[in-house]
Design an enzyme around this catalytic site. Structure first.
Site, PDB file in Angstrom:
ATOM      1  N   CYS A 162      32.516  35.496  30.814  1.00 21.35           N
ATOM      2  CA  CYS A 162      32.466  35.634  32.388  1.00 21.35           C
ATOM      3  C   CYS A 162      31.667  36.715  32.710  1.00 21.35           C
ATOM      4  CB  CYS A 162      33.900  35.928  32.799  1.00 21.35           C
ATOM      5  SG  CYS A 162      34.781  34.270  32.951  1.00 21.35           S
ATOM      6  N   HIS A 301      35.004  43.249  39.228  1.00 22.95           N
ATOM      7  CA  HIS A 301      35.114  41.922  38.786  1.00 22.95           C
ATOM      8  C   HIS A 301      36.549  40.976  39.283  1.00 22.95           C
ATOM      9  CE1 HIS A 301      34.861  38.873  35.347  1.00 22.95           C
ATOM     10  NE2 HIS A 301      35.863  39.173  35.026  1.00 22.95           N
ATOM     11  N   GLU A 312      41.282  47.041  35.370  1.00 26.27           N
ATOM     12  CA  GLU A 312      40.246  47.318  35.994  1.00 26.27           C
ATOM     13  C   GLU A 312      40.230  48.470  36.952  1.00 26.27           C
ATOM     14  OE1 GLU A 312      36.159  45.773  38.300  1.00 26.27           O
ATOM     15  OE2 GLU A 312      37.887  44.274  38.156  1.00 26.27           O
ATOM     16  N   LYS A 330      35.327  37.222  44.289  1.00 25.20           N
ATOM     17  CA  LYS A 330      35.850  36.057  44.049  1.00 25.20           C
ATOM     18  C   LYS A 330      37.187  35.548  45.036  1.00 25.20           C
ATOM     19  CE  LYS A 330      35.070  36.896  38.982  1.00 25.20           C
ATOM     20  NZ  LYS A 330      34.381  38.171  39.204  1.00 25.20           N
ATOM     21  N   HIS A 335      35.945  31.877  41.326  1.00 18.06           N
ATOM     22  CA  HIS A 335      35.448  32.415  40.099  1.00 18.06           C
ATOM     23  C   HIS A 335      34.345  31.610  39.431  1.00 18.06           C
ATOM     24  CE1 HIS A 335      34.907  34.792  36.288  1.00 18.06           C
ATOM     25  NE2 HIS A 335      36.040  34.974  36.068  1.00 18.06           N
ATOM     26  N   PHE A 394      36.244  36.857  28.472  1.00 13.42           N
ATOM     27  CA  PHE A 394      37.109  36.813  27.346  1.00 13.42           C
ATOM     28  C   PHE A 394      36.329  37.230  26.115  1.00 13.42           C
ATOM     29  CE2 PHE A 394      39.278  32.476  28.667  1.00 13.42           C
ATOM     30  CZ  PHE A 394      40.186  33.291  29.513  1.00 13.42           C
TER      31      PHE A 394
END
Length: 406
Positions: A162, A301, A312, A330, A335, A394
């Protein structure tokens, strides 16, 4: 070379908030989630997504080209055409050997592969399209954009889950600094609206099942429970600042810093203290020659997953001590996986241009573990000169992009 600003001279955007830069920006500023039931996902435990509305690939690309390509290439190619036009560049006259294409993709085209694998399982190979592979492999996003625009310089995709779109922009920036190309078409595209994606992310517990769908994506909220699948594309045209000035191209923003790192912690979960995220942000700041206090906004993010948002926020608190206003796109558009970093980078450029921070949707009650100034409710006017966009994926992949106003 380090310290050399790279100009953003063109933008293209196709997101659930709208097709085209201005339409997508206006949709984002409304601050309302665009999640809705998705016919492609009917019957699954999570049957909703954030889809791009009213995008007719046949009308935009022509029926023959549209038929040959897959959804993620439809979106990316359309965004690339927008960006090149926005930059005032003409593919018929540009130095094609000096035009690079670097685009991020998070995964293969699961929708097309599902059909092909079903035919394989049923011993119906003769019914499978001979285009099943070439229309679906990730590198074809860059390949088809290069083919369409006649860009003959370096051409490849990046894959850092991502963070792919953000990584692509950083790598394209490096190519320009190294003198490998003079123009870079960069960003990312992906469509996560596939039954396999929804089923597998659902099995991982990564998707929110909250109803109604418009309330499901809620980054930094105490009641968040996962993300909502989305789709979209963003493409930026990058040039060295001196080259942009020479051709008198309007500059939307400068890409001043890029940082990347790996958590080396877990194959899906972020480091709980956000150590890798912190390293990427610090590298981007050092690359730009800026201090934390110079940054007026963070485009986070912000996936709306339990662990990511806390990690985060911890990283942001360490890097910035008193972090500037934060938003999470998002919450509105879902996403978009490998495209997310590119879309959020484009929105960060627009935030600087319009001096307005878009709101985060569905923030009803801030998680007490998250000590951040989250913009919510209405857009927030802000006199800012530099902003950062963060992306994680990931495998512990982290990227940070730092933009500043012209």
């Amino acid at each position: 070379m380090p310290g050399t600003d790279i100009a953003v001279t063109g933008l293209g955007l196709i997101t659930p908030a709208g097709t085209g830069v201005e339409a997508s920006w206006r949709g984002l500023l409304r601050g309302r989630s665009l999640a809705a039931p998705d016919p492609l996902l009917t019957g699954l435990p999570v049957d909703f997504s954030c889809a791009v509305p009213d995008f007719d690939a046949d009308a935009v690309l022509g029926r023959r080209l549209s038929w040959r390509l897959d959804r993620f290439v439809h979106l990316g190619l359309a965004a690339a055409r927008q960006a090149v036009a926005d930059a005032g560049l003409d593919p018929d006259t540009w130095p094609s050997q000096r035009v690079a294409v670097v685009l991020g993709v998070g995964s293969n085209s699961l929708e097309r592969y599902e059909t092909a694998f079903r035919l394989l399982r049923e011993d119906r190979i003769e019914d499978a399209s001979p285009l099943s592979l070439p229309r679906s492999v990730p590198n074809m996003l860059a390949g088809e954009v290069g083919l369409d625009l006649g860009a003959r310089g370096p051409n490849f995709t990046t894959n850092s889950a991502c963070a792919s779109g953000a990584t692509a922009i950083g790598v394209a920036r490096d190519l320009l600094r190294a003198g490998v190309c003079d123009i870079a078409i960069t960003g990312g595209s992906e469509s996560g609206r596939a039954r396999g994606a929804a089923a597998f992310f659902g099995r991982m517990g990564a998707l929110s099942q909250r109803r109604p769908p418009r309330t499901a994506s809620r980054p930094f909220d105490a009641d968040r429970s996962g993300f909502v699948l989305g789709e979209g594309a963003a493409v930026l045209v990058l040039e060295r600042a001196a080259d942009a000035a020479q051709r008198r191209a309007p500059v939307r923003a400068y890409l001043s810093g890029y940082g990347a790192s790996a958590d080396a912690y877990h194959f899906t979960s972020p480091h709980p203290q956000g150590l890798g995220a912190e390293a990427a942000m610090l590298t981007a700041l050092a690359d730009a020659g800026l201090e934390p206090d110079d940054i007026g906004h963070i485009n986070a993010h912000g996936t709306s997953t339990v662990h990511n948002d806390v990690a985060e926020s911890r990283a942001l608190r360490r890097v910035f001590r008193e972090p500037p206003p934060v938003t999470a796109n998002k919450s509105v558009i879902g996403h978009t996986l490998g495209a997310a970093g590119a879309i959020e980078a484009a929105y960060t450029v627009l935030t600087l241009q319009h001096r307005t921070i878009p709101p985060t949707a569905n923030l009803d009650k801030l998680d007490p573990e998250i000590d951040l100034d989250i913009v919510s409710g209405d857009p927030r006017p802000s006199s800012l000169n530099a902003a950062m966009s963060t992306s994680f994926g990931f495998g512990g992949q982290n990227a940070a992009l730092l933009f500043r106003s012209p």
